[in-house]
Design a protein around this motif. Structure first.
Motif, short mmCIF file in Angstrom:
data_model
loop_
_atom_site.label_atom_id
_atom_site.label_comp_id
_atom_site.label_asym_id
_atom_site.label_seq_id
_atom_site.Cartn_x
_atom_site.Cartn_y
_atom_site.Cartn_z
N PHE A 91 -6.30 -6.55 -7.95
CA PHE A 91 -6.46 -5.88 -6.66
C PHE A 91 -6.63 -4.39 -6.95
O PHE A 91 -5.79 -3.78 -7.60
CB PHE A 91 -5.20 -6.11 -5.81
CG PHE A 91 -5.31 -5.61 -4.40
CD1 PHE A 91 -5.60 -6.48 -3.37
CD2 PHE A 91 -5.10 -4.27 -4.11
CE1 PHE A 91 -5.68 -6.01 -2.06
CE2 PHE A 91 -5.17 -3.80 -2.81
CZ PHE A 91 -5.48 -4.68 -1.78
N LEU A 92 -7.72 -3.79 -6.45
CA LEU A 92 -7.99 -2.38 -6.66
C LEU A 92 -7.50 -1.58 -5.46
O LEU A 92 -7.74 -1.95 -4.31
CB LEU A 92 -9.50 -2.14 -6.84
CG LEU A 92 -9.93 -0.68 -7.01
CD1 LEU A 92 -9.41 -0.11 -8.32
CD2 LEU A 92 -11.44 -0.56 -6.95
N SER A 93 -6.79 -0.48 -5.73
CA SER A 93 -6.38 0.43 -4.65
C SER A 93 -6.36 1.85 -5.20
O SER A 93 -6.61 2.07 -6.39
CB SER A 93 -5.02 0.05 -4.07
OG SER A 93 -3.98 0.36 -4.97
N PHE A 94 -6.07 2.81 -4.36
CA PHE A 94 -5.99 4.19 -4.80
C PHE A 94 -4.84 4.89 -4.10
O PHE A 94 -4.41 4.50 -3.03
CB PHE A 94 -7.31 4.94 -4.58
CG PHE A 94 -7.84 4.83 -3.19
CD1 PHE A 94 -7.47 5.75 -2.21
CD2 PHE A 94 -8.74 3.83 -2.85
CE1 PHE A 94 -7.95 5.65 -0.93
CE2 PHE A 94 -9.24 3.73 -1.57
CZ PHE A 94 -8.84 4.65 -0.60
N ASP A 112 5.09 2.82 -1.44
CA ASP A 112 4.96 1.46 -1.93
C ASP A 112 3.68 0.89 -1.35
O ASP A 112 3.57 0.74 -0.13
CB ASP A 112 6.16 0.62 -1.49
CG ASP A 112 6.09 -0.83 -1.98
OD1 ASP A 112 5.02 -1.28 -2.42
OD2 ASP A 112 7.12 -1.50 -1.88
N PRO A 113 2.67 0.58 -2.17
CA PRO A 113 1.40 0.08 -1.64
C PRO A 113 1.53 -1.25 -0.91
O PRO A 113 0.69 -1.59 -0.08
CB PRO A 113 0.50 -0.04 -2.87
CG PRO A 113 1.45 -0.17 -4.01
CD PRO A 113 2.66 0.63 -3.63
N SER A 114 2.59 -2.01 -1.17
CA SER A 114 2.80 -3.29 -0.50
C SER A 114 3.19 -3.11 0.97
O SER A 114 3.11 -4.06 1.75
CB SER A 114 3.89 -4.09 -1.21
OG SER A 114 3.51 -4.36 -2.54
N ASP A 115 3.65 -1.90 1.33
CA ASP A 115 4.02 -1.64 2.72
C ASP A 115 2.81 -1.64 3.65
O ASP A 115 2.93 -1.88 4.84
CB ASP A 115 4.75 -0.29 2.85
CG ASP A 115 6.16 -0.36 2.30
OD1 ASP A 115 6.69 -1.48 2.13
OD2 ASP A 115 6.73 0.71 2.04
N TRP A 116 1.65 -1.37 3.11
CA TRP A 116 0.41 -1.37 3.89
C TRP A 116 -0.06 -2.82 4.02
O TRP A 116 -0.11 -3.56 3.04
CB TRP A 116 -0.63 -0.51 3.19
CG TRP A 116 -1.94 -0.41 3.86
CD1 TRP A 116 -2.18 -0.18 5.18
CD2 TRP A 116 -3.23 -0.53 3.25
NE1 TRP A 116 -3.52 -0.14 5.43
CE2 TRP A 116 -4.19 -0.36 4.26
CE3 TRP A 116 -3.66 -0.75 1.95
CZ2 TRP A 116 -5.56 -0.41 4.02
CZ3 TRP A 116 -5.02 -0.80 1.71
CH2 TRP A 116 -5.95 -0.63 2.74
N SER A 117 -0.39 -3.25 5.21
CA SER A 117 -0.76 -4.66 5.43
C SER A 117 -1.96 -5.09 4.58
O SER A 117 -2.09 -6.26 4.24
CB SER A 117 -1.04 -4.91 6.90
OG SER A 117 -2.14 -4.15 7.34
N GLU A 118 -2.84 -4.15 4.25
CA GLU A 118 -4.01 -4.47 3.42
C GLU A 118 -3.77 -4.17 1.94
O GLU A 118 -4.69 -4.26 1.13
CB GLU A 118 -5.22 -3.68 3.91
CG GLU A 118 -5.62 -3.96 5.35
CD GLU A 118 -6.03 -5.40 5.57
OE1 GLU A 118 -6.74 -5.97 4.71
OE2 GLU A 118 -5.63 -5.96 6.59
N GLY A 119 -2.55 -3.79 1.59
CA GLY A 119 -2.23 -3.43 0.21
C GLY A 119 -1.94 -4.64 -0.66
O GLY A 119 -1.86 -5.77 -0.18
N PRO A 120 -1.76 -4.41 -1.96
CA PRO A 120 -1.48 -5.53 -2.87
C PRO A 120 -0.11 -6.14 -2.59
O PRO A 120 0.84 -5.44 -2.26
CB PRO A 120 -1.50 -4.86 -4.25
CG PRO A 120 -1.15 -3.43 -3.98
CD PRO A 120 -1.71 -3.12 -2.64
N GLN A 121 -0.01 -7.45 -2.70
CA GLN A 121 1.23 -8.18 -2.48
C GLN A 121 1.58 -8.96 -3.74
O GLN A 121 0.70 -9.31 -4.53
CB GLN A 121 1.09 -9.15 -1.29
CG GLN A 121 0.66 -8.49 0.01
CD GLN A 121 1.65 -7.47 0.52
OE1 GLN A 121 2.85 -7.72 0.55
NE2 GLN A 121 1.17 -6.30 0.93
N ASN A 122 2.85 -9.23 -3.95
CA ASN A 122 3.31 -10.00 -5.12
C ASN A 122 2.78 -9.40 -6.43
O ASN A 122 2.17 -10.08 -7.25
CB ASN A 122 2.91 -11.46 -5.00
CG ASN A 122 3.48 -12.09 -3.75
OD1 ASN A 122 4.65 -11.92 -3.45
ND2 ASN A 122 2.66 -12.80 -3.01
#
Length: 136
Positions: A91-94, A112-122
């Motif tokens: 999963f790519l993010s910035f 925490d990028p997981s807090d964003w609904s479209e962010g990486p999970q697990n």
């Protein structure tokens, strides 16, 4: 003489076995977070980043600076790019984008990028971290 050495060896082995039998049982431990850090200086920007992963989540901290805040003529911003390893694939993010021409040339972040609904999970790891340009 050989008998004395054999007796001493047997006594030492018995003592070691007794110590092991009396040792406290190992307690279950939570795995320590896995952390990745990076810093970079390029012609367009510089920054530092730290990412710690624990229990499928990530804690990202750091800063970035736009070294060419040329206004709308420049049109580019600076960001840290991460490729996350997750339970379902990469999963790519910035990290937050830093634009000298819109908002200021320097920014710190802590999220925490997981807090964003479209962010990486697990999240299970970080495959790549790099400082790059972001078109504004």
């Amino acid at each position: 003489m050989q008998r004395f050495t054999w007796a001493k060896t047997m006594a030492a082995l018995s003592a070691a076995a007794l110590c092991l039998a009396m040792a406290p049982a190992a307690t279950a431990r939570t795995a320590a977070p896995t952390c990745v850090t990076d810093s970079a200086t390029k012609a367009f920007g510089r920054g530092e980043i730290s990412i710690c992963i624990e229990n499928g989540r990530a804690h990202v901290t750091g800063w970035a600076e736009d070294l060419k805040p040329g206004g709308w003529l420049d049109g580019e911003c600076v960001a840290w790019y991460m490729t996350w390893e997750t339970a379902t694939g990469d999963f790519l993010s910035f990290a937050p984008v830093v634009c000298g021409h819109a908002g200021g040339p320097y920014e710190t972040f802590d999220y925490d990028p997981s807090d964003w609904s479209e962010g990486p999970q697990n999240i299970t790891g970080v495959r790549n971290v790099s400082l790059g340009l972001f078109d504004a």
